[in-house]
Design a protein around this motif. Structure first.
Motif, PDB file in Angstrom:
ATOM      1  N   TYR A  77      -1.632  -0.312 -32.725  1.00 44.23           N
ATOM      2  CA  TYR A  77      -0.211   0.018 -32.874  1.00 44.23           C
ATOM      3  C   TYR A  77       0.524  -1.132 -33.548  1.00 44.23           C
ATOM      4  O   TYR A  77       0.319  -2.303 -33.225  1.00 44.23           O
ATOM      5  N   ARG A  78       1.401  -0.819 -34.473  1.00 46.18           N
ATOM      6  CA  ARG A  78       2.120  -1.849 -35.233  1.00 46.18           C
ATOM      7  C   ARG A  78       3.347  -2.311 -34.455  1.00 46.18           C
ATOM      8  O   ARG A  78       4.289  -1.547 -34.243  1.00 46.18           O
ATOM      9  N   GLY A 201       9.224   0.169 -33.393  1.00 47.62           N
ATOM     10  CA  GLY A 201       9.398   1.001 -34.578  1.00 47.62           C
ATOM     11  C   GLY A 201       8.120   1.711 -34.969  1.00 47.62           C
ATOM     12  O   GLY A 201       8.124   2.618 -35.791  1.00 47.62           O
ATOM     13  N   GLY A 202       6.992   1.254 -34.386  1.00 49.87           N
ATOM     14  CA  GLY A 202       5.710   1.894 -34.642  1.00 49.87           C
ATOM     15  C   GLY A 202       5.280   1.879 -36.100  1.00 49.87           C
ATOM     16  O   GLY A 202       4.430   2.675 -36.504  1.00 49.87           O
ATOM     17  N   GLY A 203       5.885   0.977 -36.906  1.00 45.13           N
ATOM     18  CA  GLY A 203       5.562   0.958 -38.323  1.00 45.13           C
ATOM     19  C   GLY A 203       6.253   2.056 -39.106  1.00 45.13           C
ATOM     20  O   GLY A 203       6.084   2.160 -40.326  1.00 45.13           O
ATOM     21  N   LYS A 204       7.063   2.875 -38.429  1.00 45.87           N
ATOM     22  CA  LYS A 204       7.747   3.997 -39.086  1.00 45.87           C
ATOM     23  C   LYS A 204       9.187   3.643 -39.464  1.00 45.87           C
ATOM     24  O   LYS A 204       9.739   4.214 -40.392  1.00 45.87           O
ATOM     25  N   ARG A 205       9.808   2.741 -38.706  1.00 46.51           N
ATOM     26  CA  ARG A 205      11.157   2.256 -38.997  1.00 46.51           C
ATOM     27  C   ARG A 205      11.175   0.753 -38.768  1.00 46.51           C
ATOM     28  O   ARG A 205      10.338   0.218 -38.028  1.00 46.51           O
ATOM     29  N   ASN A 278      10.904   4.242 -33.129  1.00 44.44           N
ATOM     30  CA  ASN A 278       9.828   5.057 -33.691  1.00 44.44           C
ATOM     31  C   ASN A 278      10.233   6.534 -33.650  1.00 44.44           C
ATOM     32  O   ASN A 278      10.402   7.109 -32.577  1.00 44.44           O
ATOM     33  N   PRO A 279      10.396   7.184 -34.813  1.00 43.64           N
ATOM     34  CA  PRO A 279      10.863   8.576 -34.816  1.00 43.64           C
ATOM     35  C   PRO A 279       9.928   9.536 -34.086  1.00 43.64           C
ATOM     36  O   PRO A 279      10.378  10.558 -33.559  1.00 43.64           O
ATOM     37  N   GLU A 280       8.637   9.202 -34.041  1.00 41.15           N
ATOM     38  CA  GLU A 280       7.705  10.078 -33.333  1.00 41.15           C
ATOM     39  C   GLU A 280       7.993  10.094 -31.831  1.00 41.15           C
ATOM     40  O   GLU A 280       7.729  11.094 -31.159  1.00 41.15           O
TER      41      GLU A 280
END
Length: 293
Positions: A77-78, A201-205, A278-280
């Motif tokens: 996980y980022r 942010g999970g690498g998504k944001r 993280n949007p997910e």
């Protein structure tokens, strides 16, 4: 399906969802696990003599399988990992705050799937050791050892003091007001010297890729965001809620929602801030808005 069997499942659904969320740290995955349990129930219900025990056992084993399958994904996980936020109204919450707090769920992450299951079933859901052993297909002695090891990891994760709910809420709102006004001095005055801030942010944001430790570290992060963006991200609107039992906010920003949970310290200042971007992990909030719920 027979209405009696359907009713038997629905009577257990709230308990199953609470168990699955604590096992998985995810609202959406918990709902999926409970749905999987329902599908198995439709095939096996006729021969079950104790529906509650069967459903708890099936849901637990499904969650253990999911945790084992997700091990590599979580390891890669980022940035910091936070549980999917559990949002409740300020008044009349369903969940006990100490059992869904971010600190508690993060402590559970340090356990093996079996340790986690044993600890939750026995210490949180009050199942006796014999029942837990039967559920997991282990001896009672092995279950007791697993529970003992698990307690060592989570001993200090639950809140050790109570905080006035209104004061905690005012602290959270003051933080957002100071952030919106880019008043770094006011922000610093709200933070404990050893406060932490965790952003997922999970690498998504965009989010910090490490835990911010200490008041100065947090303020430097916020100053950096303001410098890069010409100001802190604007909040279009916000809702005051409970996030994992803590006073919190759902922020609606130009690039999507974000949740903030504020953990007060004994000194009346903010000891920890947990931000999920993280949007997910926020999809259930967006879905709720789109369907009018």
């Amino acid at each position: 399906m027979d209405a009696v069997l359907t009713d038997a499942f629905e009577a257990q659904r709230p308990r199953l969802k609470r168990l699955a969320y604590r096992m998985l740290g995810s609202v959406s995955e918990a709902e999926d696990a409970v749905q999987d349990a329902w599908l198995r129930w439709t095939r096996a219900a006729e021969g079950v003599t104790d529906p509650a025990a069967w459903l708890v056992g099936t849901t637990t084993r499904l969650c253990i399988d999911r945790l084992r399958a997700a091990k590599a994904e979580r390891a890669a996980y980022r940035g910091p990992w936070l549980p999917e936020p559990l949002i409740e109204p300020l008044e009349d919450p369903v969940e006990r705050a100490e059992d869904v707090s971010v600190a508690f769920l993060l402590a559970l992450e340090r356990l093996s799937p079996l340790e986690r299951a044993v600890f939750l079933l026995h210490d949180v859901f009050d199942e006796d050791y014999a029942a837990v052993a039967e559920t997991l297909g282990r001896t009672e002695g092995a279950v007791r050892q697993l529970a003992s090891r698990a307690r060592e990891h989570v001993r200090d994760a639950r809140p050790r003091f109570s905080v006035d709910r209104q004061k905690a809420l005012e602290l959270a709102q003051a933080f957002v007001a100071a952030a919106a006004g880019q008043d770094m001095q006011a922000l610093a005055s709200l933070l404990a010297r050893d406060a932490i801030m965790v952003t997922d942010g999970g690498g998504k944001r965009k989010a910090a890729l490490r835990v911010m430790v200490g008041r100065d570290d947090i303020i430097r992060l916020l100053e950096g965001i303001a410098w890069r963006t010409g100001g802190l991200p604007g909040v279009e609107r916000f809702e005051t809620v409970r996030v994992n039992g803590l006073p919190g906010l759902v922020l609606h920003l130009s690039d999507g929602p974000e949740t903030l949970a504020f953990e007060p310290g004994e000194d009346g200042l903010i000891a920890a801030i947990y931000a999920v971007r993280n949007p997910e992990k926020l999809a259930h909030l967006t879905a709720g808005a789109s369907d009018g719920s």
